[in-house]
Design a protein around this motif. Structure first.
Motif, PDB file in Angstrom:
ATOM      1  N   LEU A   5     -15.252  13.238   8.408  1.00 25.47           N
ATOM      2  CA  LEU A   5     -15.355  13.097   6.961  1.00 25.47           C
ATOM      3  C   LEU A   5     -14.816  11.869   6.858  1.00 25.47           C
ATOM      4  CD1 LEU A   5     -15.653  16.509   8.283  1.00 25.47           C
ATOM      5  CD2 LEU A   5     -14.604  16.711   6.348  1.00 25.47           C
ATOM      6  N   LEU A   6     -14.703  12.295   4.698  1.00 26.56           N
ATOM      7  CA  LEU A   6     -14.035  11.073   4.432  1.00 26.56           C
ATOM      8  C   LEU A   6     -12.632  11.624   4.043  1.00 26.56           C
ATOM      9  CD1 LEU A   6     -13.983   8.045   2.888  1.00 26.56           C
ATOM     10  CD2 LEU A   6     -14.983   8.473   0.781  1.00 26.56           C
ATOM     11  N   LEU A   7     -11.676  10.537   3.907  1.00 23.42           N
ATOM     12  CA  LEU A   7      -9.881  10.988   3.764  1.00 23.42           C
ATOM     13  C   LEU A   7     -10.171  10.677   2.492  1.00 23.42           C
ATOM     14  CD1 LEU A   7      -7.610  12.983   3.930  1.00 23.42           C
ATOM     15  CD2 LEU A   7      -6.945  10.553   5.578  1.00 23.42           C
ATOM     16  N   LEU A   8      -9.785  11.132   1.632  1.00 17.53           N
ATOM     17  CA  LEU A   8      -9.786  10.917  -0.633  1.00 17.53           C
ATOM     18  C   LEU A   8      -8.054  11.183  -0.234  1.00 17.53           C
ATOM     19  CD1 LEU A   8     -10.524   9.446  -2.503  1.00 17.53           C
ATOM     20  CD2 LEU A   8     -11.036  11.992  -3.696  1.00 17.53           C
ATOM     21  N   ILE A   9      -7.295   9.630  -0.818  1.00 12.57           N
ATOM     22  CA  ILE A   9      -6.565  10.033  -1.223  1.00 12.57           C
ATOM     23  C   ILE A   9      -5.747  10.821  -2.783  1.00 12.57           C
ATOM     24  CG2 ILE A   9      -3.493   9.284  -1.004  1.00 12.57           C
ATOM     25  CD1 ILE A   9      -4.458   7.522   1.910  1.00 12.57           C
ATOM     26  N   MET A  84      -1.952   1.021  -0.463  1.00  9.00           N
ATOM     27  CA  MET A  84      -0.336   1.308   0.538  1.00  9.00           C
ATOM     28  C   MET A  84      -0.889   2.314   1.444  1.00  9.00           C
ATOM     29  SD  MET A  84       0.549  -1.500   1.276  1.00  9.00           S
ATOM     30  CE  MET A  84       1.657  -1.972   2.037  1.00  9.00           C
ATOM     31  N   ALA A  85      -0.762   3.584   1.282  1.00  9.44           N
ATOM     32  CA  ALA A  85       0.001   4.395   1.953  1.00  9.44           C
ATOM     33  C   ALA A  85      -2.205   4.846   2.911  1.00  9.44           C
ATOM     34  CB  ALA A  85      -0.265   6.191   1.048  1.00  9.44           C
ATOM     35  N   ALA A  86      -2.549   4.420   1.945  1.00  5.60           N
ATOM     36  CA  ALA A  86      -4.203   3.737   2.379  1.00  5.60           C
ATOM     37  C   ALA A  86      -4.846   2.748   3.382  1.00  5.60           C
ATOM     38  CB  ALA A  86      -6.036   3.954   1.417  1.00  5.60           C
ATOM     39  N   ALA A  87      -4.398   1.696   2.932  1.00  2.00           N
ATOM     40  CA  ALA A  87      -3.975   1.049   4.210  1.00  2.00           C
ATOM     41  C   ALA A  87      -3.147   1.265   5.735  1.00  2.00           C
ATOM     42  CB  ALA A  87      -3.517  -0.623   3.762  1.00  2.00           C
ATOM     43  N   ARG A  88      -2.219   1.650   5.270  1.00  2.00           N
ATOM     44  CA  ARG A  88      -0.890   2.053   6.199  1.00  2.00           C
ATOM     45  C   ARG A  88      -2.101   3.372   7.413  1.00  2.00           C
ATOM     46  NH1 ARG A  88       3.804  -0.330   6.832  1.00  2.00           N
ATOM     47  NH2 ARG A  88       4.375  -0.705   4.391  1.00  2.00           N
ATOM     48  N   LEU A  89      -2.228   5.042   6.533  1.00  2.00           N
ATOM     49  CA  LEU A  89      -3.082   5.353   7.415  1.00  2.00           C
ATOM     50  C   LEU A  89      -5.013   4.536   8.409  1.00  2.00           C
ATOM     51  CD1 LEU A  89      -3.620   8.812   5.288  1.00  2.00           C
ATOM     52  CD2 LEU A  89      -2.366   8.172   7.300  1.00  2.00           C
ATOM     53  N   GLY A  90      -5.207   3.490   7.154  1.00  2.00           N
ATOM     54  CA  GLY A  90      -6.367   3.092   7.851  1.00  2.00           C
ATOM     55  C   GLY A  90      -5.743   2.086   9.231  1.00  2.00           C
ATOM     56  N   LEU A  95      -9.185   2.647  11.374  1.00  2.00           N
ATOM     57  CA  LEU A  95     -10.530   3.442  10.789  1.00  2.00           C
ATOM     58  C   LEU A  95     -10.519   1.623   9.784  1.00  2.00           C
ATOM     59  CD1 LEU A  95      -9.131   6.189   8.742  1.00  2.00           C
ATOM     60  CD2 LEU A  95     -11.293   6.355  10.689  1.00  2.00           C
ATOM     61  N   PRO A  96     -11.973   1.736   8.980  1.00  2.00           N
ATOM     62  CA  PRO A  96     -12.074   0.508   8.681  1.00  2.00           C
ATOM     63  C   PRO A  96     -11.233   0.626   6.992  1.00  2.00           C
ATOM     64  CG  PRO A  96     -14.171   1.651   8.695  1.00  2.00           C
ATOM     65  CD  PRO A  96     -12.766   2.978   8.882  1.00  2.00           C
ATOM     66  N   GLY A  97     -11.260  -1.259   6.770  1.00  2.00           N
ATOM     67  CA  GLY A  97     -10.040  -0.951   5.721  1.00  2.00           C
ATOM     68  C   GLY A  97     -10.170  -2.296   5.831  1.00  2.00           C
ATOM     69  N   ASN A  98      -9.367  -2.987   4.566  1.00  2.00           N
ATOM     70  CA  ASN A  98      -7.761  -3.554   4.660  1.00  2.00           C
ATOM     71  C   ASN A  98      -6.471  -3.586   4.967  1.00  2.00           C
ATOM     72  OD1 ASN A  98      -9.614  -5.223   2.461  1.00  2.00           O
ATOM     73  ND2 ASN A  98      -9.572  -3.934   1.402  1.00  2.00           N
TER      74      ASN A  98
END
Length: 412
Positions: A5-9, A84-90, A95-98
């Motif tokens: 699944l994809l997690l959306l913040i 920033m939260a998405a990047a830290r979680l990734g 997970l894929p991401g910057n």
């Protein structure tokens, strides 16, 4: 096994985000972390957790709770406040991401300017300032008025103000410094920048493994000086400007080490050529993703969801049209007595949404703290050419009526 699944913040406000949530959920089931119990979001998500989105630790705990119930294959956000939260979680989950470093470079405008300069990407001269006196001194070093004051790492135009004269500097400082108190941890203080004179545009890009493709150019109309409130956006699939500004947009994305995802690259078209304002490493606001889809057939939100899930995005162009959005404003400050769209030709009208209701208090001028607060609604229209789209939008906005009180009326 079912796919990850994809997690959306964060989902954001329904009028601006429902279509994005629908697109994001098209190919991959979504789980949501938000700051309130979902209502309109329910058809698009299979599970959720509620937490304070301003708390990174709270977001991490909510993500860990969802990860115990589901296989999470990617993380996405529509809001630059949550990048920033998405990047830290990734990074934490793999997970894929910057990277966190690259996202920090986009969020902190001073770091962006240094990166642009190092990569020979034309931008604006700037300096940090800590007082009105320091700002006055900085103007002398940078050249002359006008200048722009802004928080180093806020979003959505909050605290951004043009200052035309020395006499205007104290009021401008109050706006920017107050905005800076609420900008979060990604940046510090207030920046004073050279004012870039010229038309404002944005380039919507998709980056996959460091390779950036420019999808569309957004021509902007800005109102309510000295603030920078975007009143209209126009997208044309065959806009010849795209070929000219695409290399600058790609260079800006590369300068910030953005390797993944959709970016909104803002620039001014000056007499010396394009000059970068900023790179927002997320989907654009103001329903621009819908405009791009209507004009070109490319679904930016679906592309962002695919990239966040580790899949290839579909960037095939299937349309060659123009699409535009225009904001509807009240005639003055006051209480809304009624909202209406007078009769007319609505064949080209795709969406009209009111952002207020009867009994609401509305204002004509935007607040520097909430730049979009003056909007009473918006309309999205299409046309075969840019001129047709503009004409259709003018017609709809002329027929959109905001009534204030029992005796006041206005055609937006």
């Amino acid at each position: 096994m079912p796919p990850p699944l994809l997690l959306l913040i964060g989902s954001g406000p329904e009028p601006m985000r429902r279509s994005m949530l629908h697109s994001a959920a098209t190919d991959t089931p979504l789980v949501l972390i938000d700051d309130a119990e979902p209502t309109w979001q329910i058809p698009y998500v299979v599970d959720y957790e509620v937490t304070d989105l301003r708390s990174l630790s709270g977001v991490v705990r909510a993500a860990e709770t969802l990860a115990r119930r589901w296989d999470i294959g990617g993380v996405l956000t529509f809001d630059e406040h949550h990048l920033m939260a998405a990047a830290r979680l990734g990074e934490r989950i793999g997970l894929p991401g910057n990277s966190v470093t690259s996202i920090l470079a986009t969020r902190d405008k001073a770091t962006s300017r240094y990166r642009f300069a190092a990569a020979d990407v034309p931008s604006a001269a700037f300096t940090w300032v800590h007082s009105v006196a320091a700002a006055a001194s900085a103007v002398e070093r940078l050249g002359d008025f006008p200048v722009v004051l802004k928080p180093s790492a806020h979003a959505g135009g909050t605290g951004v103000v043009r200052v035309n004269t020395l006499a205007d500097l104290p009021a401008g400082w109050d706006v920017a410094s107050e905005g800076a108190t609420r900008q979060g941890a990604e940046g510090q203080g207030v920046l004073l920048e050279e004012y870039l004179n010229g038309g404002e545009v944005a380039v919507e890009t998709v980056t996959e493994h460091g390779d950036t493709t420019a999808i569309a150019v957004i021509r902007k109309n800005v109102a309510f000086a000295p603030y920078f409130e975007a009143s209209r956006h126009l997208v044309t699939a065959s806009d010849p400007l795209l070929a000219q500004v695409a290399p600058f947009a790609a260079a800006a994305v590369r300068a910030l080490d953005i390797t993944h995802g959709v970016s909104d690259v803002e620039m001014k078209l000056t007499t010396t050529g394009p000059r970068l304002i900023e790179v927002n490493a997320c989907l654009p606001g103001d329903r621009i993703s819908d405009l791009v889809h209507l004009a070109t057939g490319v679904d930016l939100t679906r592309a962002a969801a695919a990239l966040a899930s580790g899949n290839r995005p579909n960037l095939e162009r299937t349309r060659d049209r123009s699409a535009t959005i225009g904001m509807i404003y009240p005639p003055d400050d006051g209480v809304v007595a009624g909202l209406a769209l007078r009769r007319g030709d609505n064949r080209h009208l795709k969406t009209l949404r009111w952002l207020c209701d009867t009994g609401d208090y509305v204002t004509l001028s935007p607040s520097p703290q909430t730049p979009n607060s003056s909007r009473a609604g918006f309309a999205i229209v299409t046309g075969d050419t840019p001129d047709q789209a503009r004409t259709h939008l003018d017609d709809v906005l002329d027929r959109a009526v905001v009534n204030l009180g029992s005796a006041q009326s206005h055609t937006a």
